[in-house]
Design a protein around this motif. Structure first.
Motif, PDB file in Angstrom:
ATOM      1  N   ASP A  25     -18.507 -10.442 -36.557  1.00 49.70           N
ATOM      2  CA  ASP A  25     -17.852  -9.767 -37.680  1.00 49.70           C
ATOM      3  C   ASP A  25     -16.336  -9.706 -37.500  1.00 49.70           C
ATOM      4  OD1 ASP A  25     -18.735  -8.103 -35.517  1.00 49.70           O
ATOM      5  OD2 ASP A  25     -18.174  -6.331 -36.669  1.00 49.70           O
ATOM      6  N   LEU A  26     -15.840 -10.040 -36.310  1.00 52.15           N
ATOM      7  CA  LEU A  26     -14.402 -10.007 -36.066  1.00 52.15           C
ATOM      8  C   LEU A  26     -13.756 -11.396 -36.145  1.00 52.15           C
ATOM      9  CD1 LEU A  26     -14.208  -7.420 -33.141  1.00 52.15           C
ATOM     10  CD2 LEU A  26     -14.011  -7.033 -35.604  1.00 52.15           C
ATOM     11  N   ILE A  27     -14.545 -12.414 -36.491  1.00 51.61           N
ATOM     12  CA  ILE A  27     -13.996 -13.764 -36.624  1.00 51.61           C
ATOM     13  C   ILE A  27     -13.156 -13.811 -37.892  1.00 51.61           C
ATOM     14  CG2 ILE A  27     -14.573 -16.197 -36.973  1.00 51.61           C
ATOM     15  CD1 ILE A  27     -17.193 -15.576 -35.398  1.00 51.61           C
ATOM     16  N   ASP A  28     -11.928 -14.282 -37.752  1.00 50.67           N
ATOM     17  CA  ASP A  28     -11.027 -14.373 -38.898  1.00 50.67           C
ATOM     18  C   ASP A  28     -11.582 -15.331 -39.947  1.00 50.67           C
ATOM     19  OD1 ASP A  28      -9.153 -12.631 -37.839  1.00 50.67           O
ATOM     20  OD2 ASP A  28      -8.023 -14.239 -36.853  1.00 50.67           O
ATOM     21  N   LYS A  29     -11.322 -15.018 -41.211  1.00 55.48           N
ATOM     22  CA  LYS A  29     -11.694 -15.917 -42.297  1.00 55.48           C
ATOM     23  C   LYS A  29     -11.072 -17.284 -42.034  1.00 55.48           C
ATOM     24  CE  LYS A  29     -13.988 -13.160 -45.017  1.00 55.48           C
ATOM     25  NZ  LYS A  29     -15.423 -13.288 -45.051  1.00 55.48           N
ATOM     26  N   GLY A  58     -20.936  -1.445 -33.425  1.00 48.55           N
ATOM     27  CA  GLY A  58     -19.503  -1.237 -33.274  1.00 48.55           C
ATOM     28  C   GLY A  58     -19.207   0.208 -32.899  1.00 48.55           C
ATOM     29  N   GLN A  59     -17.950   0.488 -32.677  1.00 48.94           N
ATOM     30  CA  GLN A  59     -17.550   1.834 -32.259  1.00 48.94           C
ATOM     31  C   GLN A  59     -17.953   2.898 -33.275  1.00 48.94           C
ATOM     32  OE1 GLN A  59     -16.286   2.482 -29.123  1.00 48.94           O
ATOM     33  NE2 GLN A  59     -16.933   4.516 -29.759  1.00 48.94           N
ATOM     34  N   GLU A  60     -17.795   2.585 -34.561  1.00 49.43           N
ATOM     35  CA  GLU A  60     -18.162   3.556 -35.595  1.00 49.43           C
ATOM     36  C   GLU A  60     -19.649   3.907 -35.511  1.00 49.43           C
ATOM     37  OE1 GLU A  60     -18.105   4.124 -40.451  1.00 49.43           O
ATOM     38  OE2 GLU A  60     -17.247   2.325 -39.573  1.00 49.43           O
ATOM     39  N   ALA A  61     -20.501   2.898 -35.330  1.00 51.65           N
ATOM     40  CA  ALA A  61     -21.941   3.141 -35.203  1.00 51.65           C
ATOM     41  C   ALA A  61     -22.245   3.957 -33.947  1.00 51.65           C
ATOM     42  CB  ALA A  61     -22.703   1.823 -35.176  1.00 51.65           C
TER      43      ALA A  61
END
Length: 85
Positions: A25-29, A58-61
């Protein structure tokens, strides 16, 4: 990368190494194609066990105390609903 070179030093036949890419999910477009090529083994030496990808919580989860079960469900949903994965 250095980690791949190190893995090949200790497992030159690649029979015991399982490369795992994390945080898709952190791979740039625009970078997805290069990562997909890596996963398919066309960017580097192929490994007997292939390349794998995982998306952890992730950290939020973690801050929200999301259970591992809910995290696995979210990971499965991510890969089913996010192109190109």
């Amino acid at each position: 990368s250095q980690i791949m070179a190190d893995a090949l030093k200790v497992d030159p036949s690649t029979e015991r190494t399982i490369p795992v890419l994390t945080k898709p999910d952190l791979i740039d477009k625009g970078g997805e194609r290069a990562v997909k090529d890596l996963l398919l083994g066309s960017k580097t030496q192929s490994f007997d066990c292939g390349f794998h990808m995982a998306k952890g919580r992730g950290q939020e989860a973690l801050d929200k105390k999301q259970s591992i079960e809910d995290g696995l469900t979210a990971e499965e949903s991510y890969f089913q609903n996010t192109e190109p994965w």
